[in-house]
Design an enzyme around this catalytic site. Structure first.
Site, short mmCIF file in Angstrom:
data_model
loop_
_atom_site.label_atom_id
_atom_site.label_comp_id
_atom_site.label_asym_id
_atom_site.label_seq_id
_atom_site.Cartn_x
_atom_site.Cartn_y
_atom_site.Cartn_z
N SER A 117 0.83 -1.21 0.00
CA SER A 117 0.00 0.00 0.00
C SER A 117 0.86 1.26 0.00
CB SER A 117 -0.85 -0.02 1.27
OG SER A 117 -1.41 1.25 1.50
N TYR A 141 -1.58 0.11 10.23
CA TYR A 141 -1.87 -0.51 8.93
C TYR A 141 -0.65 -0.39 8.00
CZ TYR A 141 -3.51 -0.99 4.17
OH TYR A 141 -3.63 -1.37 2.84
N LYS A 145 2.20 -3.34 6.54
CA LYS A 145 2.54 -3.60 5.14
C LYS A 145 4.06 -3.45 4.91
CE LYS A 145 -1.55 -4.43 3.45
NZ LYS A 145 -1.87 -5.71 2.84
#
Ligand code: UDP
Length: 326
Positions: A117, A141, A145
């Protein structure tokens, strides 16, 4: 027949990927725990209802099939929730991914495509954002990643597990044939929410801030069609299968659109008035996120087919109206 395991194949991007893989002639096995996906979104292939935390099931699956490659779409994706519940994100996005990687190593499967991402970059130092941009994620988050990207580099070094990490900017749109689309619950993404305001399903769209340093004061994002993302996965898979080394690519159209522009184009596409309420800024939203995807274009020969925002929104609208009609 080349056999691909698609983890998270019942979700938004995963389900479009399954369709593309089947069309291209791959054998597809989907593993999904259906926590965010839908069984009816998996239009073909074999389906295994299981969680990546379940190591015995994973081991059985890898004994039962000889996978040539694995695509991993199964992760939690809500930034705000990741701040409130980091453990949930680290457990699923990191620990469960490790289960998958270790099972792959154990069964000599060494081609992996990972859904990364733009959140790995954090607050942009410059735009468009290329692959060299500093990685400084600002929420769990994004950290989950970026950590997996680094772990993948270690697994390549130690176990020759070759991977391609694809850093999505704003995935959007839907299957041009109208069969599949975005069904998050709860829905937090701009385009589906704008379209629900257009259809009357929601009373309005709340615009998160109108005082950013952008031309119209609203946030600018790089919307990239879900099928173009899938095309990049397919090309990445073919690269790995033909012996390419590990790599990471940023995926966007290189063109930013503001929240206001998304609303304007949505009004044009739907022919409906879209009521807008100006709200507060959403914490953690950078003013502008635009990808530099030249590397993917050069190395993978990736060429987005649906870069036009009107096309992206038209496909999303086709899906939204289909959902509303049952
Ligand atoms: N946004 C908004 N209202 C909403 C949802 C999103 O104004 O109800 C804005 C958000 O602040 C961001 C852009 O739309 O600038 C895209 O947000 P989205 O959640 O779709 O994707 P993100 O950029 O967070 O990955």
């Amino acid at each position: 027949m080349t056999t691909i395991l698609v983890v998270g194949g019942a979700g938004y991007i995963g389900s479009h990927m399954v369709k593309m893989l089947l069309r291209t002639g791959y054998q597809v096995i989907v593993l999904d725990n259906l926590s965010g996906g839908y069984r009816d979104a998996v239009i073909g292939g074999d389906f295994v209802w299981a969680d990546l935390a379940d190591r015995p099931t994973l081991a059985r699956l890898f004994k039962g099939y000889q996978f040539d490659g694995v695509m991993h779409f199964a992760s939690f994706i809500e930034v705000g929730e990741s701040v409130r519940h980091p453990g949930k994100y680290y457990q699923n996005n990191i620990a469960n991914t490790l289960n998958l990687l270790d099972t792959m190593v154990k069964h000599d499967v060494n081609k992996f495509i990972f859904s990364s991402s733009a959140a790995i970059f954090g607050e942009p130092q410059y735009t468009p954002i290329d692959e060299q941009h500093i990685k400084h994620p600002i929420n769990p988050y994004g950290r989950s990643k970026w950590l997996i990207e680094q772990i993948l580099s270690d697994y390549d070094h130690a176990h020759q597990l070759k991977s391609i990490c694809l850093r999505y900017f704003n995935a959007a749109g839907a299957d041009p044939e109208g069969q599949l689309g975005e069904r998050h619950s709860p829905e937090t993404h701009l385009i589906p929410l704008v379209l629900r305001a257009a259809s009357g399903q929601h009373s309005h769209i709340t615009m998160f801030g109108q005082d950013y340093q952008t031309t119209d004061g609203t946030c600018v994002r790089d919307y990239v069609h879900v099928n173009d993302l899938c095309q990049a996965h397919l090309l990445s898979l073919e690269h790995l299968l033909s012996g390419a080394n590990s790599a990471a690519y940023n995926l966007g159209n290189g063109q930013g659109f503001s929240v206001q522009q998304v609303i304007d184009v949505s009004q044009e596409v739907t022919g409906r008035e879209i009521p807008v309420v100006i709200g507060e800024r959403r914490p953690g939203d950078p003013a502008k996120l635009v990808a530099d995807s030249k590397l993917a274009q050069q190395k993978l020969a990736w060429s987005p087919q649906y870069a036009d925002l009107k096309t992206i929104i038209s496909h999303a609208w086709q899906w939204e109206t289909r959902c509303q009609n049952g």
